[in-house]
Design a protein around this motif. Structure first.
Motif, PDB file in Angstrom:
ATOM      1  N   UNK A   1      -1.186   2.310  -5.353  1.00 49.49           N
ATOM      2  CA  UNK A   1      -1.376   2.158  -3.914  1.00 49.49           C
ATOM      3  C   UNK A   1      -2.263   0.934  -3.687  1.00 49.49           C
ATOM      4  N   UNK A   2      -1.703  -0.122  -3.059  1.00 49.68           N
ATOM      5  CA  UNK A   2      -2.525  -1.309  -2.784  1.00 49.68           C
ATOM      6  C   UNK A   2      -3.354  -1.074  -1.540  1.00 49.68           C
ATOM      7  N   UNK A   3      -4.198  -1.960  -1.228  1.00 51.97           N
ATOM      8  CA  UNK A   3      -4.976  -2.889  -1.997  1.00 51.97           C
ATOM      9  C   UNK A   3      -5.460  -3.990  -1.032  1.00 51.97           C
ATOM     10  N   UNK A   4      -6.744  -4.345  -1.157  1.00 52.23           N
ATOM     11  CA  UNK A   4      -7.335  -5.372  -0.313  1.00 52.23           C
ATOM     12  C   UNK A   4      -8.447  -6.079  -1.078  1.00 52.23           C
ATOM     13  N   UNK A   5      -8.628  -7.374  -0.790  1.00 54.30           N
ATOM     14  CA  UNK A   5      -9.736  -8.114  -1.385  1.00 54.30           C
ATOM     15  C   UNK A   5     -11.001  -7.864  -0.551  1.00 54.30           C
ATOM     16  N   UNK A   6     -12.119  -7.588  -1.238  1.00 51.68           N
ATOM     17  CA  UNK A   6     -13.374  -7.279  -0.555  1.00 51.68           C
ATOM     18  C   UNK A   6     -13.959  -8.539   0.076  1.00 51.68           C
TER      19      UNK A   6
ATOM     20  N   UNK B   1      12.846 -11.622  -3.298  1.00 53.49           N
ATOM     21  CA  UNK B   1      13.694 -10.544  -3.800  1.00 53.49           C
ATOM     22  C   UNK B   1      12.950  -9.818  -4.929  1.00 53.49           C
ATOM     23  N   UNK B   2      13.547  -8.709  -5.402  1.00 54.72           N
ATOM     24  CA  UNK B   2      13.056  -8.112  -6.640  1.00 54.72           C
ATOM     25  C   UNK B   2      11.887  -7.161  -6.491  1.00 54.72           C
ATOM     26  N   UNK B   3      11.804  -6.433  -5.353  1.00 48.09           N
ATOM     27  CA  UNK B   3      10.768  -5.418  -5.212  1.00 48.09           C
ATOM     28  C   UNK B   3      11.386  -4.033  -5.348  1.00 48.09           C
ATOM     29  N   UNK B   4      10.633  -3.107  -5.885  1.00 52.30           N
ATOM     30  CA  UNK B   4      11.134  -1.747  -6.076  1.00 52.30           C
ATOM     31  C   UNK B   4      10.710  -0.836  -4.933  1.00 52.30           C
ATOM     32  N   UNK B   5       9.396  -0.691  -4.750  1.00 49.02           N
ATOM     33  CA  UNK B   5       8.885   0.022  -3.586  1.00 49.02           C
ATOM     34  C   UNK B   5       7.483  -0.495  -3.263  1.00 49.02           C
ATOM     35  N   UNK B   6       7.432  -1.667  -2.621  1.00 49.62           N
ATOM     36  CA  UNK B   6       6.122  -2.256  -2.320  1.00 49.62           C
ATOM     37  C   UNK B   6       5.330  -1.309  -1.428  1.00 49.62           C
ATOM     38  N   UNK B   7       4.174  -0.847  -1.930  1.00 46.06           N
ATOM     39  CA  UNK B   7       3.432   0.154  -1.177  1.00 46.06           C
ATOM     40  C   UNK B   7       2.009  -0.337  -0.941  1.00 46.06           C
ATOM     41  N   UNK B   8       1.819  -0.882   0.209  1.00 46.25           N
ATOM     42  CA  UNK B   8       0.619  -1.489   0.754  1.00 46.25           C
ATOM     43  C   UNK B   8       0.467  -2.925   0.248  1.00 46.25           C
ATOM     44  N   UNK B   9       0.539  -3.817   1.211  1.00 48.66           N
ATOM     45  CA  UNK B   9       0.380  -5.240   0.956  1.00 48.66           C
ATOM     46  C   UNK B   9      -0.754  -5.739   1.841  1.00 48.66           C
ATOM     47  N   UNK B  10      -1.356  -6.852   1.475  1.00 46.84           N
ATOM     48  CA  UNK B  10      -2.388  -7.431   2.326  1.00 46.84           C
ATOM     49  C   UNK B  10      -2.496  -8.916   2.035  1.00 46.84           C
ATOM     50  N   UNK B  11      -2.996  -9.669   3.022  1.00 47.68           N
ATOM     51  CA  UNK B  11      -3.301 -11.077   2.831  1.00 47.68           C
ATOM     52  C   UNK B  11      -4.816 -11.220   2.808  1.00 47.68           C
ATOM     53  N   UNK B  12      -5.326 -11.925   1.815  1.00 47.20           N
ATOM     54  CA  UNK B  12      -6.753 -12.234   1.752  1.00 47.20           C
ATOM     55  C   UNK B  12      -6.989 -13.454   2.634  1.00 47.20           C
ATOM     56  N   UNK B  13      -7.693 -13.289   3.755  1.00 42.16           N
ATOM     57  CA  UNK B  13      -7.846 -14.412   4.684  1.00 42.16           C
ATOM     58  C   UNK B  13      -8.626 -15.579   4.089  1.00 42.16           C
ATOM     59  N   UNK B  14      -9.448 -15.323   3.064  1.00 39.79           N
ATOM     60  CA  UNK B  14     -10.253 -16.395   2.476  1.00 39.79           C
ATOM     61  C   UNK B  14      -9.420 -17.327   1.603  1.00 39.79           C
ATOM     62  N   UNK B  15      -8.301 -16.842   1.095  1.00 41.09           N
ATOM     63  CA  UNK B  15      -7.499 -17.647   0.172  1.00 41.09           C
ATOM     64  C   UNK B  15      -6.057 -17.832   0.633  1.00 41.09           C
TER      65      UNK B  15
ATOM     66  N   UNK C   1     -12.442  -9.769  -5.562  1.00 45.17           N
ATOM     67  CA  UNK C   1     -12.271  -8.398  -6.057  1.00 45.17           C
ATOM     68  C   UNK C   1     -11.268  -7.657  -5.188  1.00 45.17           C
ATOM     69  N   UNK C   2     -10.189  -7.227  -5.790  1.00 53.53           N
ATOM     70  CA  UNK C   2      -9.116  -6.506  -5.107  1.00 53.53           C
ATOM     71  C   UNK C   2      -9.262  -5.017  -5.412  1.00 53.53           C
ATOM     72  N   UNK C   3      -9.493  -4.227  -4.370  1.00 56.16           N
ATOM     73  CA  UNK C   3      -9.664  -2.791  -4.550  1.00 56.16           C
ATOM     74  C   UNK C   3      -8.334  -2.087  -4.287  1.00 56.16           C
ATOM     75  N   UNK C   4      -7.936  -1.223  -5.186  1.00 57.93           N
ATOM     76  CA  UNK C   4      -6.666  -0.504  -5.058  1.00 57.93           C
ATOM     77  C   UNK C   4      -6.840   0.871  -5.685  1.00 57.93           C
TER      78      UNK C   4
ATOM     79  N   UNK D   1       0.877  -7.835  -7.762  1.00 54.18           N
ATOM     80  CA  UNK D   1       1.342  -9.217  -7.729  1.00 54.18           C
ATOM     81  C   UNK D   1       0.539 -10.007  -6.707  1.00 54.18           C
ATOM     82  N   UNK D   2       0.306 -11.273  -7.012  1.00 53.70           N
ATOM     83  CA  UNK D   2      -0.403 -12.171  -6.094  1.00 53.70           C
ATOM     84  C   UNK D   2       0.395 -13.453  -5.969  1.00 53.70           C
ATOM     85  N   UNK D   3       0.550 -13.914  -4.729  1.00 56.71           N
ATOM     86  CA  UNK D   3       1.249 -15.184  -4.532  1.00 56.71           C
ATOM     87  C   UNK D   3       0.664 -15.884  -3.304  1.00 56.71           C
ATOM     88  N   UNK D   4       0.517 -17.203  -3.386  1.00 55.94           N
ATOM     89  CA  UNK D   4       0.106 -17.960  -2.208  1.00 55.94           C
ATOM     90  C   UNK D   4       1.193 -17.827  -1.149  1.00 55.94           C
ATOM     91  N   UNK D   5       0.790 -17.546   0.081  1.00 55.15           N
ATOM     92  CA  UNK D   5       1.790 -17.411   1.144  1.00 55.15           C
ATOM     93  C   UNK D   5       2.648 -18.664   1.263  1.00 55.15           C
TER      94      UNK D   5
END
Ligand SMILES: [Ca+2]
Length: 397
Positions: free
Chosen positions: A321-326, A237-251, A337-340, A268-272
């Motif tokens: 505007x998110x965002x992806x880990x290189x 819960x508690x999102x305002x307007x999440x704009x572009x999300x991604x999962x870093x496959x390495x972590x 490194x997360x580029x956004x 924001x970052x959270x373990x799935x």
């Protein structure tokens, strides 16, 4: 923008010697003040334009990346998704999905639902995700009355969508025109389709949807990707307007950029594995700042996720505007490194995170109307501009 151990240490050594030289007045008489010399094996900090620091040791996180040349010929690109680990597809907001060619040009049309949506304001075809085998696609769009629709299509072996296979999985009425969220993703284990919704719009969460456990607005909603009529399950819960999300496959970490109200943008970052039962704070908090006091009690019923980065509305910044880990072998990167980017200023940045700690923030350049930075099937990030072009993130070597 270069950030490497060797260049940072070299720069400091030059400064140290020239300072000493000024003080002594002659090359034969150079004495180096020990307090200015920094041993190469000692951590030093280099202040960058974003007022954060990059530690500089042989194991220092570093990134050798810059922006490549823009490639035009796109119509409002807003999402970029890997298909079958071997191709990359781009969502155009008016309702089209096209293949991304290796050189960044737009390839074949794979889906056209432009008669079912309308690109205006924050509406249109907003998100795309694929099942792990690539046989099914999930799309998120606003329909002609502005409601959020999540639908599934069968995908043929050539990547084209079977439009007759369309099945609606979820519909959410939108009380206002803005904050439609629109992203979705399939978790790397293939077991969950996650849908990211905004708070329903207007300003300040007037109807308090984001932390309301009975509303699907402002949430991360889990659907069974294999079900024909999945039951929506609220995971966060508690999102305002999440704009572009991604999962870093390495972590296996989920990165969410959440657009702020009047003051702060946040990442924001959270373990799935730890996602279920979390609150991202809005509208009890905007970033880490208390916002609607009447929502604090609701927020406290969940595990709180605080942003790893927040930045204020200044110098033209106003909408993250998110965002992806290189994760690309061409781009030299030590660390995560997360580029956004920021839609308003166009500034593209890379944030280094070491576990829960920030280890750097650098600026890569500017892309006007940047609506997202996402990785292709080679791990290369592309910056998407609503103005109709895409920009690759490339090596700076
Ligand atoms: Ca938040």
């Amino acid at each position: 923008m270069k950030r490497s151990t060797s260049s940072n240490v070299l720069g400091l050594a030059v400064i140290a010697i020239s300072l000493a030289a000024c003080g002594s007045g002659g090359a034969d008489d150079v004495t180096v003040d020990p307090s200015v010399v920094i041993p190469i094996d000692t951590a030093v900090s280099v202040t960058n334009p974003d007022e954060t620091t990059v530690a500089s040791t042989p194991t220092t996180p570093s990134l050798l990346a810059t922006l490549g040349a823009p490639v035009e010929g796109w119509n409002q690109p807003v999402d970029l998704v890997v298909w079958r680990s071997s191709e990359t597809h781009v969502v155009e907001r008016p309702g089209v999905v096209r293949r991304l060619n290796d050189d960044g040009t737009s390839g074949a049309i794979l889906l056209d639902i432009s008669d079912a949506t309308k690109a205006e304001g924050e509406r249109g075809l907003l998100g795309l995700a694929y099942s792990l085998d690539g046989a099914h696609a999930f799309v998120n769009y606003t329909d002609l009355v502005g409601s959020t629709i999540v639908a599934r299509f069968d995908v043929r072996s050539d990547g084209t969508f079977d439009v007759d296979s369309r099945r609606q999985l979820l519909a959410i009425a939108q009380p206002y025109r803005n904050h439609n969220g629109g992203d979705l993703l399939v978790t790397p284990d293939g077991a969950n389709l996650l849908v990211f919704t905004g708070d329903g719009g207007a300003r300040g969460d007037p109807d308090r949807y984001a932390l309301d456990p009975t509303s699907l607005l402002g949430k991360i909603i889990r659907l069974d990707p294999t079900a024909d009529a999945p039951e929506p399950e609220i995971w966060s819960v508690g999102l305002r307007n999440p704009w572009r999300v991604s999962v870093d496959p390495a972590t296996n970490r989920l990165w969410i950029a959440d657009v702020g109200q009047n003051a702060v943008e946040e990442i924001n970052v959270v373990d799935l594995a730890d996602l279920k039962g979390t609150s991202f704070g809005w509208s009890a908090y905007e970033g880490k700042r208390p916002y609607n006091d009447d929502q604090l009690e609701r927020h406290s019923a969940y595990r709180s996720i605080e942003p790893v980065l927040e930045y204020e509305h200044e110098d033209g910044d106003c909408s993250v505007s998110g965002g992806t880990v290189v994760r690309n072998d061409d781009i030299a990167a030590v660390g995560d490194w997360y580029v956004f980017s920021d839609f308003c200023s166009g500034v593209v940045r890379a944030l280094c995170m070491d576990g829960g700690n920030e280890c750097g923030l650098v600026t890569l350049g500017k892309v006007p109307s940047s609506v997202g930075v996402l990785s292709d099937h080679t791990g290369r990030p592309w910056v998407l501009s609503l103005d109709g072009f895409v920009v690759p993130v490339i090596s700076d070597r």
